[in-house]
Design a protein around this motif. Structure first.
Motif, mmCIF file in Angstrom:
data_model
loop_
_atom_site.group_PDB
_atom_site.id
_atom_site.type_symbol
_atom_site.label_atom_id
_atom_site.label_comp_id
_atom_site.label_asym_id
_atom_site.label_seq_id
_atom_site.Cartn_x
_atom_site.Cartn_y
_atom_site.Cartn_z
ATOM 1 N N THR A 69 54.185 75.072 27.122
ATOM 2 C CA THR A 69 53.445 74.081 27.800
ATOM 3 C C THR A 69 52.030 73.829 27.286
ATOM 4 N N CYS A 70 51.694 74.493 26.164
ATOM 5 C CA CYS A 70 50.477 74.301 25.603
ATOM 6 C C CYS A 70 50.075 72.710 25.425
ATOM 7 N N GLU A 71 48.851 72.535 25.210
ATOM 8 C CA GLU A 71 48.277 71.352 24.817
ATOM 9 C C GLU A 71 48.947 70.753 23.612
ATOM 10 N N PHE A 72 49.265 71.325 22.691
ATOM 11 C CA PHE A 72 49.875 70.932 21.434
ATOM 12 C C PHE A 72 51.329 70.249 21.666
ATOM 13 N N ILE A 73 52.066 71.064 22.415
ATOM 14 C CA ILE A 73 53.274 70.559 22.848
ATOM 15 C C ILE A 73 53.377 69.247 23.714
ATOM 16 N N SER A 74 52.611 69.329 24.705
ATOM 17 C CA SER A 74 52.374 68.224 25.838
ATOM 18 C C SER A 74 51.646 66.936 25.209
ATOM 19 N N SER A 75 51.027 66.936 24.113
ATOM 20 C CA SER A 75 50.681 65.935 23.445
ATOM 21 C C SER A 75 51.831 65.268 22.607
ATOM 22 N N ILE A 87 52.300 57.702 20.404
ATOM 23 C CA ILE A 87 50.999 57.587 19.855
ATOM 24 C C ILE A 87 50.139 56.391 20.622
ATOM 25 N N PRO A 88 48.999 56.693 20.908
ATOM 26 C CA PRO A 88 48.233 55.586 21.426
ATOM 27 C C PRO A 88 48.216 54.258 20.593
ATOM 28 N N GLU A 89 48.219 53.110 21.236
ATOM 29 C CA GLU A 89 48.065 51.977 20.698
ATOM 30 C C GLU A 89 46.914 51.512 19.629
ATOM 31 N N ASN A 90 46.170 52.069 19.523
ATOM 32 C CA ASN A 90 45.008 51.986 18.765
ATOM 33 C C ASN A 90 45.273 52.855 17.601
ATOM 34 N N VAL A 91 46.202 53.667 17.670
ATOM 35 C CA VAL A 91 46.309 54.422 16.366
ATOM 36 C C VAL A 91 47.475 54.156 15.551
ATOM 37 N N MET A 92 47.452 53.573 14.265
ATOM 38 C CA MET A 92 48.675 53.200 13.687
ATOM 39 C C MET A 92 49.451 54.419 13.083
ATOM 40 N N GLU A 93 50.866 54.232 13.444
ATOM 41 C CA GLU A 93 51.584 55.499 13.125
ATOM 42 C C GLU A 93 52.519 55.136 11.918
ATOM 43 N N THR A 94 52.810 55.984 10.793
ATOM 44 C CA THR A 94 53.725 55.856 9.861
ATOM 45 C C THR A 94 54.547 56.962 9.915
ATOM 46 N N ALA A 95 55.847 56.817 9.585
ATOM 47 C CA ALA A 95 56.857 57.946 9.640
ATOM 48 C C ALA A 95 57.690 58.000 8.336
ATOM 49 N N ILE A 96 57.475 58.542 7.500
ATOM 50 C CA ILE A 96 58.061 58.475 6.062
ATOM 51 C C ILE A 96 59.025 59.680 6.008
ATOM 52 N N TYR A 97 60.443 59.346 5.582
ATOM 53 C CA TYR A 97 61.326 60.385 5.674
ATOM 54 C C TYR A 97 62.478 60.339 4.412
ATOM 55 N N THR A 98 63.321 61.215 4.234
ATOM 56 C CA THR A 98 64.355 60.941 3.120
ATOM 57 C C THR A 98 65.493 61.506 3.584
ATOM 58 N N SER A 122 50.084 65.387 17.208
ATOM 59 C CA SER A 122 49.519 66.103 18.347
ATOM 60 C C SER A 122 47.792 65.811 18.445
ATOM 61 N N VAL A 123 47.290 65.925 17.149
ATOM 62 C CA VAL A 123 45.555 65.443 16.908
ATOM 63 C C VAL A 123 45.491 64.249 17.566
ATOM 64 N N ALA A 124 46.457 63.268 16.989
ATOM 65 C CA ALA A 124 46.047 61.867 17.139
ATOM 66 C C ALA A 124 46.251 61.605 18.765
ATOM 67 N N ASN A 125 47.079 62.296 19.480
ATOM 68 C CA ASN A 125 47.227 62.208 20.942
ATOM 69 C C ASN A 125 45.920 62.714 21.536
ATOM 70 N N GLN A 126 45.616 63.821 21.180
ATOM 71 C CA GLN A 126 44.345 64.485 21.817
ATOM 72 C C GLN A 126 43.134 63.839 21.573
ATOM 73 N N ARG A 127 42.988 63.135 20.364
ATOM 74 C CA ARG A 127 41.588 62.681 20.078
ATOM 75 C C ARG A 127 41.780 61.202 19.650
ATOM 76 N N PRO A 128 42.413 60.158 20.387
ATOM 77 C CA PRO A 128 42.745 58.820 19.928
ATOM 78 C C PRO A 128 41.555 58.245 19.421
ATOM 79 N N GLY A 129 40.284 58.427 20.079
ATOM 80 C CA GLY A 129 39.153 57.835 19.670
ATOM 81 C C GLY A 129 38.604 58.161 18.269
ATOM 82 N N ASP A 130 39.051 59.068 17.662
ATOM 83 C CA ASP A 130 38.618 59.847 16.452
ATOM 84 C C ASP A 130 39.392 59.327 15.340
#
Length: 264
Positions: free
Chosen positions: A193-199, A204-215, A136-144
């Protein structure tokens, strides 16, 4: 499958957005084995920084899971520091609060401090619910944000063991009691409908690299809901949900993905 194995998502339920909120048919007793993962971590060369890429001093903010605090992620924090990153604990005393308020207040202050002190973009690493908050933070603050890594995080919907759902309902009741008009009536549900859920519903923005680790042996949440829509970002490891915080295979993937994000 071994460390770093990628597979195609195979959810049996609808997984677009966060519409699912159901009980998962999983065995929570497996989670009692997490202690073995902690022992194996201390026996692994990875934990001592051997055979993995070194960091470049960039900031990594580590976010705990549901009902957790910064302390149980101490092993991950110390390891990231040893391999060359400037690590920041989230500042969350107990992850049993409205995520919107957590992001705005305690976590937001930590992120601002990390950016101010390092002068660059940050990496977010979150375990379980901590990873959902990180996305959620990554979508809210992609520049950071340079990268976001989720570890056993149900990023597609809340499909979990009934004990977890019961605890979440209790937390929701407490949030509404404590904060009243400060939160929306559907707080702590996928219907909010808060910003957390909406985001979270956005990619994920293209400039933010994402990784999802699971078992696939996750005894807390349905592992299929921990997968990103980006198949190249999904990494399977052996182990338990709780034990992912102390898993040498997870640490190895985190080190490699942080290095890749820093090289972009």
């Amino acid at each position: 499958m071994g460390s770093g194995t990628r597979i195609r998502p195979m959810p049996s339920r609808r997984t677009n957005g966060l519409s699912d909120h159901a009980e998962a048919d999983i065995s929570i007793w497996k989670e009692a084995l997490f202690g073995a993962e902690l022992l194996l971590l201390h026996a692994s060369p990875v934990y001592y920084g051997f055979g993995i890429p070194r960091g470049n001093g960039s900031a990594v903010v580590v976010i705990p899971g549901f009902l957790g605090n910064d302390e149980y992620l101490g092993h991950l924090h110390g390891w990231l520091d040893r391999i060359g990153y400037r690590v920041y604990m989230s500042g969350i005393d107990l992850n049993a609060e409205c995520p919107n308020l957590l992001i705005r207040d305690r976590l937001g202050k930590t992120i601002n401090k990390a950016i101010r002190e390092t002068g660059g973009k940050i990496h977010l690493v979150g375990h379980s619910l901590g990873g959902v908050i990180a996305r959620s933070v990554a979508n809210q603050r992609p520049g950071d944000v340079a990268s976001v890594t989720t570890i056993g995080s149900p990023i597609r919907g809340v499909v979990a063991h009934h004990a977890v759902l019961s605890a979440a309902n209790a937390v929701r009741t407490q949030i509404l009691r404590d904060h009243g008009s400060q939160v929306l009536p559907e707080c702590y549900t996928a219907r909010c409908t808060c910003e957390f859920i909406s985001s979270l519903k956005a990619s994920i923005p293209e400039n933010v690299m994402e990784t999802a680790i699971y078992t696939q042996d996750d005894g807390v949440v349905d592992w299929r809901y921990c997968l990103s829509n980006n198949e190249e970002a999904n990494f399977e490891v052996p182990g338990t949900h709780i034990g992912l915080a102390f898993n040498a295979s997870v640490y190895s993937i985190v080190a490699k993905r942080l290095q890749l994000a820093n090289s972009k």
